[in-house]
Design a protein around this motif. Structure first.
Motif, PDB file in Angstrom:
ATOM      1  N   THR A   9       0.642  -1.190   0.040  1.00 29.19           N
ATOM      2  CA  THR A   9       0.026   0.146  -0.097  1.00 29.19           C
ATOM      3  C   THR A   9       0.787   0.956   0.016  1.00 29.19           C
ATOM      4  N   ARG A  10       0.448   2.352  -1.084  1.00 31.61           N
ATOM      5  CA  ARG A  10       1.158   3.591  -0.926  1.00 31.61           C
ATOM      6  C   ARG A  10       0.305   3.658  -0.178  1.00 31.61           C
ATOM      7  N   VAL A  11       1.159   5.172   0.685  1.00 29.32           N
ATOM      8  CA  VAL A  11       0.580   5.511   2.240  1.00 29.32           C
ATOM      9  C   VAL A  11       1.716   7.053   2.042  1.00 29.32           C
ATOM     10  N   GLY A  12       0.456   8.503   2.464  1.00 29.33           N
ATOM     11  CA  GLY A  12       0.978   9.484   2.434  1.00 29.33           C
ATOM     12  C   GLY A  12       0.349  10.052   3.413  1.00 29.33           C
ATOM     13  N   TRP A  13       1.058  11.764   4.086  1.00 31.67           N
ATOM     14  CA  TRP A  13       0.216  12.198   4.091  1.00 31.67           C
ATOM     15  C   TRP A  13      -1.268  13.012   4.123  1.00 31.67           C
ATOM     16  N   HIS A  14      -2.519  12.952   4.829  1.00 33.10           N
ATOM     17  CA  HIS A  14      -4.041  13.031   4.912  1.00 33.10           C
ATOM     18  C   HIS A  14      -3.994  14.472   3.987  1.00 33.10           C
ATOM     19  N   PRO A  15      -4.784  14.630   3.561  1.00 33.89           N
ATOM     20  CA  PRO A  15      -5.195  16.259   3.760  1.00 33.89           C
ATOM     21  C   PRO A  15      -4.817  17.351   4.965  1.00 33.89           C
ATOM     22  N   GLU A  16      -5.832  16.962   5.085  1.00 35.22           N
ATOM     23  CA  GLU A  16      -6.982  17.658   6.541  1.00 35.22           C
ATOM     24  C   GLU A  16      -6.482  17.209   7.772  1.00 35.22           C
ATOM     25  N   GLN A  17      -5.032  17.524   7.508  1.00 34.39           N
ATOM     26  CA  GLN A  17      -3.988  17.375   8.700  1.00 34.39           C
ATOM     27  C   GLN A  17      -3.296  18.687   8.676  1.00 34.39           C
ATOM     28  N   ILE A  18      -3.160  19.273   9.907  1.00 36.82           N
ATOM     29  CA  ILE A  18      -1.853  19.920  10.811  1.00 36.82           C
ATOM     30  C   ILE A  18      -0.777  19.511  10.918  1.00 36.82           C
ATOM     31  N   THR A  19       0.416  19.523  10.998  1.00 37.24           N
ATOM     32  CA  THR A  19       1.745  18.201  11.397  1.00 37.24           C
ATOM     33  C   THR A  19       2.512  20.346  12.555  1.00 37.24           C
ATOM     34  N   ALA A  20       2.923  20.574  13.487  1.00 37.01           N
ATOM     35  CA  ALA A  20       3.573  20.944  14.022  1.00 37.01           C
ATOM     36  C   ALA A  20       4.864  19.823  14.780  1.00 37.01           C
ATOM     37  N   ALA A  21       5.822  20.768  15.352  1.00 34.41           N
ATOM     38  CA  ALA A  21       6.972  20.104  15.904  1.00 34.41           C
ATOM     39  C   ALA A  21       7.322  21.343  17.086  1.00 34.41           C
ATOM     40  N   ILE A  22       7.037  20.671  18.536  1.00 34.33           N
ATOM     41  CA  ILE A  22       6.901  22.112  19.740  1.00 34.33           C
ATOM     42  C   ILE A  22       7.693  20.837  20.433  1.00 34.33           C
ATOM     43  N   ASP A  23       8.591  21.385  21.228  1.00 34.77           N
ATOM     44  CA  ASP A  23       9.411  21.021  21.981  1.00 34.77           C
ATOM     45  C   ASP A  23      10.339  19.867  21.114  1.00 34.77           C
ATOM     46  N   GLY A  24      10.802  19.942  20.200  1.00 34.06           N
ATOM     47  CA  GLY A  24      10.941  18.205  19.209  1.00 34.06           C
ATOM     48  C   GLY A  24      10.580  17.411  19.181  1.00 34.06           C
ATOM     49  N   GLU A  25       9.129  17.046  19.607  1.00 34.02           N
ATOM     50  CA  GLU A  25       7.923  16.394  19.300  1.00 34.02           C
ATOM     51  C   GLU A  25       7.614  17.252  18.095  1.00 34.02           C
ATOM     52  N   VAL A  26       6.730  15.484  17.213  1.00 32.16           N
ATOM     53  CA  VAL A  26       5.691  16.304  16.485  1.00 32.16           C
ATOM     54  C   VAL A  26       4.905  15.774  16.644  1.00 32.16           C
ATOM     55  N   ILE A  27       4.155  16.884  16.760  1.00 27.39           N
ATOM     56  CA  ILE A  27       2.457  16.920  16.801  1.00 27.39           C
ATOM     57  C   ILE A  27       1.632  16.975  15.610  1.00 27.39           C
ATOM     58  N   VAL A  28       0.607  15.547  15.195  1.00 29.70           N
ATOM     59  CA  VAL A  28      -0.488  15.437  14.588  1.00 29.70           C
ATOM     60  C   VAL A  28      -1.780  15.731  14.513  1.00 29.70           C
TER      61      VAL A  28
END
Length: 98
Positions: free
Chosen positions: A11-30
């Protein structure tokens, strides 16, 4: 029996277009905009998430992680498939056409 929409190594996968990603204090939050839920990703989850920016097969993702972390390929495949199923259930990733 595998459900028809279950993820497989091909299965070819990727980010869903309706999401927001941020890096906060070295941690990725989605945060998924569809469900309004978010997840915080650990180091390996963050590496995997960054790889998903460019859609690719789950097999390719597992191969990358096997090389990077020198883990047992079968164990990595099981863990990655389970992790990606969780992200898919939250509408944070999606299967994409080749």
């Amino acid at each position: 029996m595998t459900p028809p929409d279950a993820l497989t190594l091909d299965t070819r996968v990727g980010w869903h277009p309706e999401q927001i990603t941020a890096a906060i204090d070295g941690e990725v939050i989605v945060m998924g905009l569809i469900r309004g839920q978010y997840v915080g990703l650990d180091d390996i989850g963050s590496v995997l998430w960054k790889l998903l920016e460019q859609p690719q097969t789950i097999r390719q993702l597992c191969d990358h992680l096997s090389q990077r972390y020198r883990g047992a390929p079968a164990a990595i495949q099981v863990d990655v498939l389970a992790f990606l199923e969780e992200l898919k259930a939250l509408d944070l990733i999606q299967a994409v056409d080749a």
